[in-house]
Design an enzyme around this catalytic site. Sequence first.
Site, PDB file in Angstrom:
ATOM      1  CG  ASN A  23      -0.231  -0.035   2.515  1.00 14.15           C
ATOM      2  OD1 ASN A  23       0.552   0.857   2.820  1.00 14.15           O
ATOM      3  ND2 ASN A  23      -0.459  -1.086   3.296  1.00 14.15           N
ATOM      4  N   GLY A  31      -2.112  -9.870   3.702  1.00 19.06           N
ATOM      5  CA  GLY A  31      -1.940 -10.530   2.397  1.00 19.06           C
ATOM      6  C   GLY A  31      -0.485 -10.798   2.030  1.00 19.06           C
ATOM      7  CB  VAL A  32       1.322 -10.415  -1.225  1.00 22.52           C
ATOM      8  CG1 VAL A  32       2.691 -10.796  -1.763  1.00 22.52           C
ATOM      9  CG2 VAL A  32       0.265 -11.059  -2.061  1.00 22.52           C
ATOM     10  CG  ASP A  33       2.638  -5.202   2.326  1.00 24.97           C
ATOM     11  OD1 ASP A  33       3.872  -5.329   2.257  1.00 24.97           O
ATOM     12  OD2 ASP A  33       2.060  -4.131   2.587  1.00 24.97           O
TER      13      ASP A  33
HETATM   14  N1  AR6 Z   1       1.910 -15.558  -2.076  1.00 26.14           N
HETATM   15  C1  AR6 Z   1       1.239 -15.312  -3.231  1.00 26.14           C
HETATM   16  N2  AR6 Z   1       0.032 -14.736  -3.249  1.00 26.14           N
HETATM   17  C2  AR6 Z   1      -0.535 -14.406  -2.069  1.00 26.14           C
HETATM   18  C3  AR6 Z   1       0.098 -14.627  -0.825  1.00 26.14           C
HETATM   19  C4  AR6 Z   1       1.386 -15.242  -0.859  1.00 26.14           C
HETATM   20  N3  AR6 Z   1       2.062 -15.494   0.244  1.00 26.14           N
HETATM   21  N4  AR6 Z   1      -0.724 -14.189   0.162  1.00 26.14           N
HETATM   22  C5  AR6 Z   1      -1.833 -13.709  -0.440  1.00 26.14           C
HETATM   23  N5  AR6 Z   1      -1.740 -13.842  -1.783  1.00 26.14           N
HETATM   24  P1  AR6 Z   1      -3.489  -8.850  -1.250  1.00 26.14           P
HETATM   25  P2  AR6 Z   1      -4.051  -6.364  -2.709  1.00 26.14           P
HETATM   26  C6  AR6 Z   1      -2.686 -13.455  -2.840  1.00 26.14           C
HETATM   27  O1  AR6 Z   1      -4.635  -8.602  -0.359  1.00 26.14           O
HETATM   28  O2  AR6 Z   1      -5.378  -6.845  -3.101  1.00 26.14           O
HETATM   29  C7  AR6 Z   1      -2.216  -5.526   2.061  1.00 26.14           C
HETATM   30  O3  AR6 Z   1      -2.672  -5.328   3.356  1.00 26.14           O
HETATM   31  C8  AR6 Z   1      -4.103 -13.183  -2.452  1.00 26.14           C
HETATM   32  O4  AR6 Z   1      -4.823 -14.394  -2.401  1.00 26.14           O
HETATM   33  O5  AR6 Z   1      -2.225  -9.306  -0.638  1.00 26.14           O
HETATM   34  O6  AR6 Z   1      -3.197  -5.700  -3.750  1.00 26.14           O
HETATM   35  C9  AR6 Z   1      -1.355  -4.351   1.556  1.00 26.14           C
HETATM   36  O7  AR6 Z   1      -0.621  -3.774   2.597  1.00 26.14           O
HETATM   37  C10 AR6 Z   1      -4.579 -12.288  -3.558  1.00 26.14           C
HETATM   38  O8  AR6 Z   1      -5.016 -13.057  -4.688  1.00 26.14           O
HETATM   39  O9  AR6 Z   1      -3.100  -7.509  -2.096  1.00 26.14           O
HETATM   40  C11 AR6 Z   1      -2.384  -3.403   1.024  1.00 26.14           C
HETATM   41  O10 AR6 Z   1      -2.942  -2.616   2.044  1.00 26.14           O
HETATM   42  C12 AR6 Z   1      -3.345 -11.529  -3.988  1.00 26.14           C
HETATM   43  O11 AR6 Z   1      -2.268 -12.212  -3.367  1.00 26.14           O
HETATM   44  C13 AR6 Z   1      -3.443  -4.312   0.450  1.00 26.14           C
HETATM   45  O12 AR6 Z   1      -3.325  -5.532   1.163  1.00 26.14           O
HETATM   46  C14 AR6 Z   1      -3.329 -10.071  -3.594  1.00 26.14           C
HETATM   47  O13 AR6 Z   1      -3.954  -9.875  -2.338  1.00 26.14           O
HETATM   48  C15 AR6 Z   1      -3.200  -4.609  -1.011  1.00 26.14           C
HETATM   49  O14 AR6 Z   1      -4.251  -5.374  -1.507  1.00 26.14           O
END
Ligand code: AR6
Length: 310
Positions: A23, A31-33
Amino acid sequence: MRITVVRGDITDQHVDAVVNAANSSLLGGGGVDGAIHRRGGPAILEECRRLRAGHLGGGLPVGQAVATTAGNLPAKWVIHTVGPVFTDGQDNIGPLASCFRESLRVADELGARTVALPAISTGVYRYPLEEAAYVSLWTLARASTSVDEVRLVLFDQKAYDTFDRALEALDPSDAEVEDELRRVPEEKWRELFELADGLTTEDREFTWGGGEKNEDGVIQWPYPRYSDRLWQLYVALPSANADWMKWMSGNPLRTEPARLAGAPVADAARLATVYVRGERFNDGVFGRAFQDGSMDAIIARLRTWYDTER
Ligand code: AR6
């Protein structure tokens, strides 16, 4: 450049650079972050804090990317990018496409040759998976970069299946589509360009029929009324034997038709297919393409190919 789609955890990837769906604060999240910061350790956050204290005082804008160390991850760098929060009625495609282009631009600056990326914006930011898959893959496929391999890493089966299917939208290949265009007879090309050159403002301002009760009291669905010239163009326009449904939504070229100028001619033919076949829904998609500049961009791209590349 090779594009692969795998199911897995992005923090397990042995690559030069891992892209983080961050973000604007760059200070971590879920999530990924969250996974990247947990596994990569505090070195990443320290560097993010330094960036915030320096030139990114206001945070990282949506659609941009910046690199830090990868800490303890089996990678050299983390490239942080900020996807758009999906919002109805706004251009979501442009900023999402920008994340992928900018991430690869930063990867090039670093000299990274293998890059793993997640499905940016499809989690907390609620970007619909299918559209995100097309935007992501098309943007990557059209990027000019020195990266050898981009690996889309999908966390769950549904995301993996969606991205895997979207990858097939690159079929038929550019070369196959171009072969189809070569088989279009000379006179058909000349007719197309003459029709395009003769387009008037009135041709572009089409009207609507229907929407009223007929003698049986049935309300006829509204339909666009195009000029003769527009219908002739409809017939003359060469299109590709592409899976046009895959081109309908999530196609970055639909929101940024100007980018067609630098894209393979096959993309112009594919986009023409979207408007020609899409018109079957009678929703004026063909006419609107003449109003928003898309059709001019398509015809201009076809003309350049016809004149100088064929
Ligand atoms: N490896 C691969 N993909 C993943 C993993 C992982 N370890 N964990 C989750 N995903 P998101 P956004 C997938 O929410 O929508 C955070 O709080 C997940 O299933 O991580 O861009 C940031 O700080 C989904 O399909 O990212 C921001 O505030 C995809 O990764 C916000 O979330 C992206 O989900 C960003 O939201």
